[in-house]
Design a protein around this motif. Structure first.
Motif, PDB file in Angstrom:
ATOM      1  N   HIS A 222      -4.815  44.853 -77.816  1.00  0.00           N
ATOM      2  CA  HIS A 222      -5.651  45.051 -79.001  1.00  0.00           C
ATOM      3  C   HIS A 222      -5.577  43.903 -79.998  1.00  0.00           C
ATOM      4  CE1 HIS A 222      -1.958  46.287 -81.030  1.00  0.00           C
ATOM      5  NE2 HIS A 222      -2.626  46.225 -82.173  1.00  0.00           N
TER       6      HIS A 222
ATOM      7  N   TYR B 110     -11.644  45.647 -74.755  1.00  0.00           N
ATOM      8  CA  TYR B 110     -10.508  46.520 -75.055  1.00  0.00           C
ATOM      9  C   TYR B 110     -11.001  47.961 -75.018  1.00  0.00           C
ATOM     10  CZ  TYR B 110      -6.353  48.448 -77.200  1.00  0.00           C
ATOM     11  OH  TYR B 110      -5.224  49.179 -77.441  1.00  0.00           O
TER      12      TYR B 110
ATOM     13  N   TYR C 266     -11.156  50.769 -78.528  1.00  0.00           N
ATOM     14  CA  TYR C 266     -11.446  49.956 -79.712  1.00  0.00           C
ATOM     15  C   TYR C 266     -11.760  50.765 -80.961  1.00  0.00           C
ATOM     16  CZ  TYR C 266     -16.411  50.843 -78.923  1.00  0.00           C
ATOM     17  OH  TYR C 266     -17.632  51.454 -78.762  1.00  0.00           O
TER      18      TYR C 266
ATOM     19  N   GLN D 131     -16.556  42.747 -76.266  1.00  0.00           N
ATOM     20  CA  GLN D 131     -15.135  42.746 -75.920  1.00  0.00           C
ATOM     21  C   GLN D 131     -14.870  43.820 -74.873  1.00  0.00           C
ATOM     22  OE1 GLN D 131     -12.457  45.152 -77.154  1.00  0.00           O
ATOM     23  NE2 GLN D 131     -14.212  46.509 -77.203  1.00  0.00           N
TER      24      GLN D 131
ATOM     25  N   LEU E 160      -8.779  42.030 -80.276  1.00  0.00           N
ATOM     26  CA  LEU E 160      -9.790  42.754 -81.043  1.00  0.00           C
ATOM     27  C   LEU E 160      -9.534  42.567 -82.541  1.00  0.00           C
ATOM     28  CD1 LEU E 160     -12.192  44.677 -81.280  1.00  0.00           C
ATOM     29  CD2 LEU E 160     -10.587  46.583 -81.018  1.00  0.00           C
TER      30      LEU E 160
ATOM     31  N   HIS F 218      -9.431  50.990 -84.044  1.00  0.00           N
ATOM     32  CA  HIS F 218      -9.264  49.715 -84.739  1.00  0.00           C
ATOM     33  C   HIS F 218     -10.535  49.308 -85.486  1.00  0.00           C
ATOM     34  CE1 HIS F 218      -5.481  49.218 -82.637  1.00  0.00           C
ATOM     35  NE2 HIS F 218      -6.108  49.533 -81.518  1.00  0.00           N
TER      36      HIS F 218
END
Length: 199
Positions: free
Chosen positions: A13, A42, A45, A40, A16, A48
């Motif tokens: 992460h 990840y 996400y 992206q 990110l 976040h």
């Protein structure tokens, strides 16, 4: 201008968070959300991105080539890379996106007159041999050559660099990409680096 962020995270992460820091820096400078596009890989996400109201600006990395031509026209576009690079390109879910493919995606952006590749990932020197002088012209700004990029604990509070969400809560430190962190901190507070009295 459009800002397209790209990261192959290998499920870390921290990459990110590098992109969130970058997007928040652009917002600080007045760039509207509709000009920020984050691709992206990840998987988790939302925890976040949501505190920064960025969840609607994040797209699957595997959709990059298909989605970029649909982005609203702009004469200038910045492609910003973070995450894990290698001597083969950017790794995505067991495959790779080569420098040639990325350059073609950038060149095919609607209305493009000038493009820029801002490379923060490891082995960004693999982009050095691309034919960037063809029209539209592409500028390259890379953190490394053919070696690993440098990450360090973020925030760098001695420089006043912190990442806070919409509630004012500070994000816990992570191993941030030092090149991208300082590049986007400069976007927040530009200074005359070369002494020509221009920013």
């Amino acid at each position: 201008a459009n800002w397209v962020f790209i990261s192959g995270s290998d499920k870390e992460h921290r990459h990110l968070l590098d992109l969130i820091w970058s997007a928040e820096s652009l917002r600080f400078g007045g760039v509207p959300d509709e000009r920020i596009h984050i691709f992206q890989d990840y998987p988790d996400y939302l925890p976040h991105a949501t505190p920064f109201a960025l969840e609607k600006r994040i797209f699957p990395l595997k959709d990059l080539a298909e989605s970029c031509p649909k982005i609203e026209s702009a004469s200038v576009c910045f492609f910003v890379f973070s995450g894990h690079g290698s001597y083969e390109g950017i790794h995505v879910d067991g495959t790779k996106i080569s420098p040639f493919v990325l350059l073609n995606v950038l060149r095919n952006m609607k209305g493009l007159e000038r493009g820029f590749l801002i490379l923060g990932q490891c082995f960004s020197g693999i982009f050095d041999s691309l034919h960037v002088r063809a029209k539209p012209a592409i500028g390259l700004l890379g953190a490394t050559k053919l070696h690993y990029s440098f990450s360090d604990a973020f925030p760098l509070t001695h420089q006043g660099i912190v990442l806070q969400d919409k509630k004012g809560e500070q994000v816990q430190p992570w191993a941030a990409n030092v090149f991208l962190m300082h590049f986007f901190n400069w976007m927040r507070k530009p200074i005359d680096i070369d002494g020509d009295d221009k920013i």
